[in-house]
Design an enzyme around this catalytic site. Sequence first.
Site, short mmCIF file in Angstrom:
data_model
loop_
_atom_site.label_atom_id
_atom_site.label_comp_id
_atom_site.label_asym_id
_atom_site.label_seq_id
_atom_site.Cartn_x
_atom_site.Cartn_y
_atom_site.Cartn_z
N VAL A 1 10.83 -6.54 9.92
CA VAL A 1 11.93 -5.57 10.05
C VAL A 1 11.53 -4.56 11.12
O VAL A 1 10.40 -4.06 11.13
CB VAL A 1 12.21 -4.88 8.70
N GLY B 1 10.92 -2.37 5.87
CA GLY B 1 10.20 -3.64 5.80
C GLY B 1 9.83 -3.95 4.35
O GLY B 1 10.04 -5.07 3.85
N HIS B 2 9.28 -2.95 3.67
CA HIS B 2 8.95 -3.12 2.24
C HIS B 2 10.23 -3.37 1.43
O HIS B 2 10.26 -4.24 0.55
CB HIS B 2 8.28 -1.85 1.69
N MET C 1 8.46 -1.93 11.99
CA MET C 1 8.23 -0.85 11.03
C MET C 1 6.83 -0.98 10.45
O MET C 1 6.35 -2.08 10.17
CB MET C 1 9.26 -0.91 9.92
N SER C 2 6.16 0.16 10.30
CA SER C 2 4.81 0.18 9.75
C SER C 2 4.57 1.56 9.16
O SER C 2 5.01 2.57 9.72
CB SER C 2 3.79 -0.08 10.86
N SER C 3 3.85 1.60 8.05
CA SER C 3 3.50 2.89 7.46
C SER C 3 2.66 3.70 8.44
O SER C 3 2.62 4.92 8.39
CB SER C 3 2.70 2.68 6.17
N GLN D 1 -10.36 -3.06 1.91
CA GLN D 1 -9.90 -3.70 3.15
C GLN D 1 -9.97 -2.78 4.36
O GLN D 1 -9.52 -3.13 5.44
CB GLN D 1 -8.49 -4.25 2.97
N MET E 1 0.84 -1.20 0.00
CA MET E 1 0.00 0.00 0.00
C MET E 1 0.88 1.25 0.00
O MET E 1 0.40 2.35 0.28
CB MET E 1 -0.94 0.00 1.20
N GLY E 2 2.17 1.11 -0.29
CA GLY E 2 3.05 2.27 -0.40
C GLY E 2 3.50 2.80 0.95
O GLY E 2 3.43 2.10 1.96
P1 AMP Z 1 1.63 -2.83 3.48
O1 AMP Z 1 2.12 -1.80 2.51
O2 AMP Z 1 1.66 -2.37 4.91
O3 AMP Z 1 0.31 -3.44 3.06
O4 AMP Z 1 2.67 -4.03 3.44
C1 AMP Z 1 3.10 -4.61 2.24
C2 AMP Z 1 3.92 -5.82 2.56
O5 AMP Z 1 5.03 -5.45 3.37
C3 AMP Z 1 3.13 -6.88 3.36
O6 AMP Z 1 3.50 -8.17 2.90
C4 AMP Z 1 3.61 -6.64 4.76
O7 AMP Z 1 3.55 -7.78 5.59
C5 AMP Z 1 5.06 -6.26 4.53
N1 AMP Z 1 5.56 -5.49 5.68
C6 AMP Z 1 5.01 -4.40 6.25
N2 AMP Z 1 5.75 -4.01 7.32
C7 AMP Z 1 6.76 -4.90 7.43
C8 AMP Z 1 7.86 -5.05 8.34
N3 AMP Z 1 8.07 -4.21 9.36
N4 AMP Z 1 8.71 -6.09 8.16
C9 AMP Z 1 8.51 -6.96 7.13
N5 AMP Z 1 7.51 -6.86 6.23
C10 AMP Z 1 6.64 -5.85 6.38
#
Ligand code: AMP
Length: 280
Positions: A176, A36-37, A184-186, A61, A30-31
């Site tokens: 990560v 992590g990405h 890590m999280s957006s 979602q 989702m950018g």
């Molecule tokens: P998202 O953009 O948050 O939907 O995440 C896209 C992909 O990146 C998904 O497969 C997530 O599980 C993965 N992802 C998000 N945060 C992390 C992280 N901190 N470590 C590893 N993978 C991540």
Amino acid sequence: MRIIETIHDLNVALAPARRDGKRIGFIPTMGAFHDGHLALMRRARKECDIVLVSIFVNPLQFSAGEDYDRYPRNLTNDNRLADSVGVDLIFVPSVAEMYAKGFRTFVDQDELPTKLCGEHRPGHFRGVMTVVAKLFSICRPHVAYFGLKDYQQTLIVKRMVVDLNYDIDIRTCPTVREEDGLAMSSRNVYLGPKQRKDATYIYKSLVYARKMIDDGETSSSRVISEVRRILRKIKGSRVDYIQIVNQDTLEPVREIKGKTLIAVAIRVGKARLIDNVMNQ
Ligand code: AMP
């Protein structure tokens, strides 16, 4: 690196690679990229010939009242970061491109989506499965990469790929973390400075739980009480769940023996954060 907005242009761009039998690695996102990405992209770069990343904030979602409208979007920076790790193609469809007028077909699954986050985000996994299935049909990758931070999502996607006969190898990558342990999280950008500091208790509580289990504790309820005690240190937070579950079924376990997943979801201010660790 090429940025592509339509399904038609993506098909044209991938046609030579498909004809030449190249291996396409795909990372749906989702950018608002963070490390992590980028870890998923780097791994795909090592293992595949073509690395394709999608960026799509999927309205399906998000439930009403969630953060769809304010979800961080930063395409210029995302393009720069993806380019820096060797991504070949970025697919950035519009909502209209993904969900054409009259869209009526959804993907659903029994059991796994009703557990953990499913109890607190109705319809979330139906939205995830629908968009991931569509992206798989559009991109037709050989390999797709998912992060274990979203452990439940990885299980559901693996199940879906088997059930719907997608010939795609699903690979998962470890979570990560920031230096202080926060996953890590957006969504971490929603945290104020104090909340950001307090949020480190999430991973600390999980590490503590794992240590209790390593040291021989077998009662889930005793471990969960300790996690709850640590999470109380996060000012203004509200726990959605703390659960110790079977790693395959996500069924809660009362007595811990063998492999389990310790998973937490907590609301800190405007952010809903999730994290998990495995005890083995
Ligand atoms: P998202 O953009 O948050 O939907 O995440 C896209 C992909 O990146 C998904 O497969 C997530 O599980 C993965 N992802 C998000 N945060 C992390 C992280 N901190 N470590 C590893 N993978 C991540």
